[in-house]
Design a protein around this motif. Structure first.
Motif, short mmCIF file in Angstrom:
data_model
loop_
_atom_site.label_atom_id
_atom_site.label_comp_id
_atom_site.label_asym_id
_atom_site.label_seq_id
_atom_site.Cartn_x
_atom_site.Cartn_y
_atom_site.Cartn_z
N GLU A 110 3.10 -11.53 4.16
CA GLU A 110 2.80 -10.46 3.21
C GLU A 110 3.19 -9.10 3.79
N LEU A 111 2.99 -8.92 5.07
CA LEU A 111 3.42 -7.66 5.70
C LEU A 111 4.95 -7.53 5.66
N GLY A 112 5.64 -8.64 5.81
CA GLY A 112 7.10 -8.63 5.68
C GLY A 112 7.53 -8.22 4.27
N HIS A 113 6.82 -8.74 3.27
CA HIS A 113 7.11 -8.33 1.89
C HIS A 113 6.86 -6.83 1.73
N ALA A 114 5.75 -6.35 2.28
CA ALA A 114 5.43 -4.92 2.18
C ALA A 114 6.56 -4.10 2.80
N GLY A 115 7.08 -4.54 3.93
CA GLY A 115 8.17 -3.83 4.58
C GLY A 115 9.41 -3.78 3.71
N LYS A 116 9.71 -4.87 3.01
CA LYS A 116 10.87 -4.89 2.12
C LYS A 116 10.68 -3.92 0.95
N PHE A 117 9.45 -3.85 0.43
CA PHE A 117 9.19 -2.91 -0.65
C PHE A 117 9.28 -1.47 -0.16
N ILE A 118 8.81 -1.22 1.06
CA ILE A 118 8.94 0.13 1.64
C ILE A 118 10.41 0.51 1.75
N ASP A 119 11.21 -0.41 2.29
CA ASP A 119 12.65 -0.13 2.44
C ASP A 119 13.30 0.19 1.09
N ARG A 120 12.95 -0.56 0.06
CA ARG A 120 13.56 -0.33 -1.26
C ARG A 120 13.09 1.00 -1.85
N ILE A 121 11.81 1.32 -1.69
CA ILE A 121 11.30 2.60 -2.16
C ILE A 121 12.05 3.74 -1.49
N LEU A 122 12.23 3.64 -0.18
CA LEU A 122 12.97 4.68 0.55
C LEU A 122 14.42 4.76 0.08
N LEU A 168 15.56 4.16 -2.81
CA LEU A 168 15.58 4.81 -4.12
C LEU A 168 15.06 6.25 -4.05
N ARG A 169 14.88 6.75 -2.83
CA ARG A 169 14.44 8.12 -2.57
C ARG A 169 13.01 8.38 -3.03
N GLY A 170 12.19 7.35 -2.97
CA GLY A 170 10.77 7.51 -3.26
C GLY A 170 9.99 7.69 -1.97
N GLU A 171 8.71 7.90 -2.11
CA GLU A 171 7.82 8.06 -0.96
C GLU A 171 6.76 6.96 -1.01
N PRO A 172 6.85 6.01 -0.11
CA PRO A 172 5.87 4.91 -0.12
C PRO A 172 4.46 5.43 0.19
N VAL A 173 3.52 4.92 -0.57
CA VAL A 173 2.10 5.23 -0.33
C VAL A 173 1.46 3.96 0.21
N MET A 174 0.95 4.07 1.43
CA MET A 174 0.40 2.90 2.13
C MET A 174 -1.09 2.73 1.80
N GLU A 175 -1.35 2.33 0.58
CA GLU A 175 -2.73 2.20 0.12
C GLU A 175 -2.92 0.84 -0.55
N PRO A 176 -3.80 0.01 0.02
CA PRO A 176 -4.04 -1.29 -0.62
C PRO A 176 -4.60 -1.11 -2.04
N GLN A 177 -4.25 -2.04 -2.90
CA GLN A 177 -4.72 -2.00 -4.28
C GLN A 177 -6.23 -2.23 -4.35
N LYS A 178 -6.73 -3.11 -3.48
CA LYS A 178 -8.16 -3.39 -3.45
C LYS A 178 -8.57 -3.75 -2.03
N ASN A 179 -9.84 -3.62 -1.77
CA ASN A 179 -10.37 -3.93 -0.44
C ASN A 179 -10.65 -5.42 -0.32
N PRO A 180 -10.45 -5.97 0.88
CA PRO A 180 -10.74 -7.40 1.07
C PRO A 180 -12.23 -7.67 1.01
N ARG A 181 -12.55 -8.89 0.68
CA ARG A 181 -13.96 -9.30 0.70
C ARG A 181 -14.05 -10.67 1.35
N PRO A 182 -15.07 -10.86 2.18
CA PRO A 182 -15.19 -12.17 2.84
C PRO A 182 -15.60 -13.25 1.84
N ALA A 183 -15.05 -14.42 2.01
CA ALA A 183 -15.39 -15.55 1.16
C ALA A 183 -16.69 -16.18 1.65
N LYS A 184 -17.41 -16.76 0.72
CA LYS A 184 -18.66 -17.44 1.06
C LYS A 184 -18.41 -18.89 1.49
#
Length: 159
Positions: A51-63, A65-81
């Motif tokens: 998943e981090l590798g995927h994130a890196g690929k998305f960062i590269d593509r954003i850059l 396309l001259r965008g500015e990547p925002v390194m903010e998770p969509q949601k916080n993790p939660r421990p499973a029961k």
């Protein structure tokens, strides 16, 4: 290249989704290790790295396309029961990710942004693999029962 506003928005959403997935798998890895399921913990570390590798690929593509990547998770993790909760939650997230990436790939292609479309398409296949593995684990958990399933993922080596 045509207007890439929508592609950049979709890439940013995808980056946030991948960061969420990576942190969720990291938490799972540590929870599983705490439960003594070191082999399954190792698998979650592998998922996190992918998943981090995927994130890196998305960062590269954003850059690109001259965008500015925002390194903010969509949601916080939660421990499973329990294992079933862990696998079901992750499977739902993977299903949602596949649906979003499919729409994003189609949108990029319609905007003649073939590079972004191909990126989403290539990552969809990885996500489908994750979904399939999670589906298999839920099936095994159901068929084998939790104690037998857990024994499969314990090395028996105390550290």
């Amino acid at each position: 290249m045509s207007d890439n506003k929508e592609s950049l928005s979709n890439l940013q959403t995808a980056l946030s989704m991948e960061l969420s997935a990576a942190t969720q798998y990291l938490l799972h890895a540590h929870v599983l290790d705490d439960w003594g399921l070191d082999r399954l913990s190792g698998r979650m570390h592998e998922e996190m790295n992918e998943e981090l590798g995927h994130a890196g690929k998305f960062i590269d593509r954003i850059l690109f396309l001259r965008g500015e990547p925002v390194m903010e998770p969509q949601k916080n993790p939660r421990p499973a029961k329990n294992l079933k909760d862990m696998f079901e939650t992750d499977r739902k997230d993977e299903k949602d990710t596949i649906a979003f990436y499919t729409k994003a790939a189609r949108s990029a292609r319609e905007a003649d942004d073939i590079g972004t479309s191909l990126l989403f398409e290539s990552i969809i296949t990885d996500e489908e693999g994750h979904w399939d593995w999670l589906d298999q684990q839920l099936d095994l958990l159901d068929r084998l029962g939790e104690p037998t399933f857990m024994a499969k993922y314990m090395s028996g080596e105390a550290e």
